[in-house]
Design a protein around this motif. Structure first.
Motif, short mmCIF file in Angstrom:
data_model
loop_
_atom_site.label_atom_id
_atom_site.label_comp_id
_atom_site.label_asym_id
_atom_site.label_seq_id
_atom_site.Cartn_x
_atom_site.Cartn_y
_atom_site.Cartn_z
N UNK A 50 0.79 -1.22 0.00
CA UNK A 50 0.00 0.00 0.00
C UNK A 50 0.82 1.27 0.00
N UNK A 51 0.46 2.20 0.89
CA UNK A 51 1.11 3.51 0.92
C UNK A 51 2.53 3.46 1.45
N UNK A 52 2.93 2.34 2.05
CA UNK A 52 4.32 2.20 2.48
C UNK A 52 5.27 2.26 1.28
N UNK A 53 4.79 1.82 0.10
CA UNK A 53 5.62 1.89 -1.10
C UNK A 53 5.88 3.34 -1.50
N UNK A 54 4.88 4.19 -1.33
CA UNK A 54 5.06 5.61 -1.63
C UNK A 54 6.10 6.22 -0.70
N UNK A 55 6.06 5.86 0.57
CA UNK A 55 7.04 6.38 1.51
C UNK A 55 8.45 5.88 1.18
N UNK A 56 8.55 4.62 0.74
CA UNK A 56 9.85 4.10 0.33
C UNK A 56 10.38 4.89 -0.87
N UNK A 57 9.54 5.10 -1.87
CA UNK A 57 9.97 5.84 -3.06
C UNK A 57 10.36 7.28 -2.72
N UNK A 58 9.57 7.93 -1.87
CA UNK A 58 9.91 9.29 -1.48
C UNK A 58 11.27 9.34 -0.80
N UNK A 59 11.53 8.35 0.02
CA UNK A 59 12.82 8.29 0.74
C UNK A 59 13.97 8.05 -0.24
N UNK A 60 13.80 7.08 -1.15
CA UNK A 60 14.85 6.79 -2.12
C UNK A 60 15.10 7.99 -3.03
N UNK A 61 14.05 8.67 -3.41
CA UNK A 61 14.15 9.87 -4.25
C UNK A 61 14.98 10.94 -3.53
N UNK A 62 14.61 11.24 -2.30
CA UNK A 62 15.33 12.26 -1.55
C UNK A 62 16.79 11.87 -1.31
N UNK A 63 17.03 10.61 -0.97
CA UNK A 63 18.39 10.15 -0.71
C UNK A 63 19.23 10.15 -1.98
N UNK A 64 18.62 9.79 -3.12
CA UNK A 64 19.36 9.76 -4.38
C UNK A 64 19.78 11.16 -4.81
N UNK A 65 18.86 12.12 -4.72
CA UNK A 65 19.20 13.50 -5.10
C UNK A 65 20.26 14.06 -4.16
N UNK A 66 20.12 13.80 -2.86
CA UNK A 66 21.11 14.28 -1.90
C UNK A 66 22.47 13.65 -2.16
N UNK A 67 22.50 12.36 -2.45
CA UNK A 67 23.76 11.69 -2.74
C UNK A 67 24.43 12.28 -3.98
N UNK A 68 23.62 12.54 -5.03
CA UNK A 68 24.17 13.14 -6.24
C UNK A 68 24.73 14.52 -5.99
N UNK A 69 24.03 15.31 -5.20
CA UNK A 69 24.51 16.66 -4.88
C UNK A 69 25.79 16.60 -4.04
N UNK A 70 25.86 15.66 -3.11
CA UNK A 70 27.07 15.51 -2.29
C UNK A 70 28.28 15.12 -3.15
N UNK A 71 28.06 14.22 -4.09
CA UNK A 71 29.15 13.81 -4.99
C UNK A 71 29.65 14.99 -5.81
N UNK A 72 28.72 15.81 -6.30
CA UNK A 72 29.11 16.97 -7.08
C UNK A 72 29.87 17.98 -6.24
N UNK A 73 29.47 18.14 -5.01
CA UNK A 73 30.17 19.07 -4.12
C UNK A 73 31.58 18.59 -3.84
N UNK A 74 31.74 17.29 -3.64
CA UNK A 74 33.09 16.76 -3.44
C UNK A 74 33.96 16.96 -4.68
N UNK A 75 33.35 16.79 -5.85
CA UNK A 75 34.10 17.00 -7.08
C UNK A 75 34.57 18.45 -7.23
N UNK A 76 33.74 19.39 -6.79
CA UNK A 76 34.11 20.80 -6.92
C UNK A 76 35.30 21.17 -6.05
#
Length: 450
Positions: A50-76
Motif C-alpha cells: 500500500x502507501x508504504x511503497x510511496x514512503x519508500x519511493x519518497x525516501x529513495x528519491x530524496x536520498x538519491x538527489x542528496x547523494x548526487x549533490x554531495x558527490x558533485x560538491x566533493x568533485x568541486x
C-alpha cells in the motif's frame, strides 16, 4: 486522471479480492482488506504494501538527489592545479553533465508528483538501486535516433517477439508485460501487434515513470549520458532528447507500478504474458516464475519469453537451470513449447562507444494447458513436488506414520491445494530461520511418500 486498466484484469495486490468483492480502483483502496493505494500523475502504483511503497519511493528519491549533490560538491573541491587546461575543461564538462543527470531525475520524479521526503524507517536504504538500470532509459528512448532504425536494439527485440507471435498464430488479446522497464518494448508491441489491452508493469519508479511520461502523457524529456571510457573521435558526453514514436491506439496501453510477485491483477485473466529479460534477474528461481505465469494466464494462454540466462548472484548453482531443463519444466507444468529461437545480439549498444557487448538471446513461445491442473507426467519425484504450484492429487497415497503433524499436512490435501498453499498455512508456526516451502516439501519427500 487515473489511467486504470479495465476491471476484468484487476484484483487487490494484498488480498486478491477482485472488483466485485472489495477492490475499488477508482478510490484506490480495498474494502476487503482495508489497504490503501496511490497513483503518480494518473499512473496506478498498486503494491501489496500500500502507501508504504510511496514512503519508500519518497525516501529513495530524496536520498538519491542528496547523494548526487554531495558527490558533485566533493568533485568541486578537487585540486586541479596540476592539470592541463584541456583536462580541466573535460573534468568541468563531466561535472556539469553529472549535475544535469541529477537534475533530469529530479524533473522526472517531481513532475510525477513524488515528494522528496526521507521517512525514518527507510533512512538507511541504498538509493542507488533506483538508477540500477539507467542505461535502459537511453536504450529505449534515446539511442534509436543515432542508429539506423532497423538495426536498433528496440527493433530487433520487437522482431523476436513478432516471430514468436507469428508462430503461435493467434491474437495477443489481454497482455501483461512483466518487468516492462522503461516501457519501449511493451509500447512497440501494443502499436504493432495490437493486443486488446497491454499492462506494462515494473517496480522501479524511475523506469516506469519514464514510460508513463513519454507514452501515456506524451511529454518529452531529456537525459544526459556520460561514457566512462574515452573513444577516439566520439564525445564522452551527450544530452539525448527523449520522445515516444508516433504511436496509435495507445489508449488501451497502461503503465502500472507494481510487484510482479504480488501484482494488482486478477488470476487466470490474461491471454498472453511476456517476460523480456526477466527470467534470470527477477530474484526468484525459474520454477517460481513458471508458477506465477501459470497463475495469471488463462487456460490455453500464451507465454512469450525473451532474453539471456545470466543468473545473478542471488541464484544458487543448483537453480541455474539450462535451456533444456527449463523446457522440461515447462512440459511438466503442461505447457506445449511451440517456438524457440537463439540469436546473438548487441546489448546496451550506446552510440558513445565502438565497443559492443554481445548476448545470446533465447526466445520461446509456449501454450499453457487448456485445463488446470494438467495431466501430470509420470516422473520421479512427482510433478507437484518438482513444481510446488501444481495441486497435489487426492489419489496420492501418503504414510503419516501416526504422526499428528504429518496428519495435519495430509489433511490439507483436497485436490486444489499445492505445496505452496500448505507452506503458507505452516508459515506462522515456523521460526523466521525456516523456509516453509523447503520444510513442507521435505516432509512429503522424506516421510509422507515413503
Amino acid at each position: 486522471m487515473l489511467r486504470q486498466p479495465p476491471h476484468h484484469l484487476l484484483a487487490c495486490p494484498t488480498c486478491q479480492a477482485d472488483t466485485n468483492n472489495g477492490f475499488t480502483p477508482e478510490q484506490q483502496n480495498c474494502t476487503a482488506c482495508g489497504q490503501q493505494f496511490f497513483d503518480l500523475q494518473g499512473m496506478p502504483c498498486w503494491f501489496d504494501v500500500g502507501l508504504a511503497q510511496q514512503q519508500l519511493w519518497e525516501s529513495l528519491y530524496a536520498l538519491a538527489i542528496k547523494s548526487g549533490q554531495n558527490n558533485l560538491e566533493r568533485n568541486r573541491q578537487r585540486n586541479l592545479s596540476d592539470m592541463l587546461p584541456s583536462s580541466v575543461k573535460r573534468i568541468h564538462n563531466m561535472d556539469a553533465v553529472n549535475n544535469s543527470i541529477v537534475e533530469a531525475m529530479d524533473v522526472l520524479l517531481n513532475d510525477m508528483g513524488l515528494n522528496k521526503t526521507v521517512h525514518p524507517e527507510f533512512a538507511n536504504y541504498d538509493p542507488s538501486r533506483m538508477l540500477q538500470y539507467f542505461e535502459l532509459l537511453l536504450r529505449d528512448w534515446a539511442w534509436d535516433g543515432a542508429q539506423h532504425q532497423a538495426e536498433s536494439e528496440n527493433a530487433r527485440e520487437l522482431e523476436r517477439i513478432s516471430a514468436a507471435h507469428k508462430a503461435i498464430d493467434k491474437p495477443l488479446g489481454d497482455t501483461w508485460v512483466i518487468g516492462a522497464g522503461a516501457g519501449r518494448l511493451s509500447a512497440d508491441i501494443h502499436h504493432h501487434l495490437k493486443p486488446s489491452h497491454t499492462i506494462a508493469l515494473d517496480t522501479n519508479p524511475v523506469l516506469i515513470s519514464c514510460a508513463h511520461r513519454l507514452v501515456a502523457q506524451q511529454k518529452p524529456w531529456q537525459l544526459p549520458e556520460i561514457h566512462p571510457g574515452p573513444q577516439l573521435g566520439i564525445p564522452l558526453t551527450k544530452v539525448w532528447p527523449m520522445n515516444a514514436p508516433s504511436y496509435t491506439n495507445m489508449d488501451t496501453w497502461y503503465a502500472v507500478a507494481g510487484n510482479a510477485w504480488r501484482p494488482p491483477l486478477k488470476q487466470h485473466s490474461f491471454d498472453t504474458l511476456i517476460t523480456p529479460w526477466f527470467m534470470d534477474v527477477n530474484g526468484r528461481e525459474v520454477r517460481d516464475l513458471i508458477g506465477q505465469v501459470q497463475k495469471y494466464l488463462k487456460p490455453g494462454g500464451v507465454w512469450i519469453n525473451t532474453g539471456p540466462l545470466l543468473y545473478g548472484p542471488d541464484i544458487t548453482d543448483m537453480h541455474r537451470y539450462s535451456h533444456e531443463e527449463i523446457i522440461e519444466l515447462l512440459e511438466v507444468a503442461g505447457f506445449e513449447v511451440i517456438y524457440q529461437n537463439k540469436v546473438q545480439s548487441p546489448y546496451l549498444d550506446t552510440p558513445l562507444s565502438e565497443e559492443k557487448r554481445i548476448e545470446q538471446i533465447w526466445t520461446f513461445a509456449a501454450v499453457a494447458p487448456s485445463e488446470f491442473p494438467p495431466t501430470y507426467a509420470d516422473i520421479n519425484p512427482p510433478a507437484w513436488i518438482v513444481l510446488p504450484h501444481l495441486p497435489i492429487p487426492t489419489n496420492q497415497t501418503f504414510n503419516t506414520h501416526g504422526n499428528p503433524v504429518l496428519e495435519h499436512l495430509v489433511a490439507q490435501v483436497n485436490g486444489t491445494t499445492c505445496i505452496n498453499d500448505i507452506a503458507d498455512i505452516m508459515r506462522p508456526n515456523l521460526g523466521e530461520d525456516k523456509n516453509p516451502l523447503e520444510v513442507v516439501r521435505g516432509a512429503f519427500l522424506e516421510y509422507l511418500l515413503k
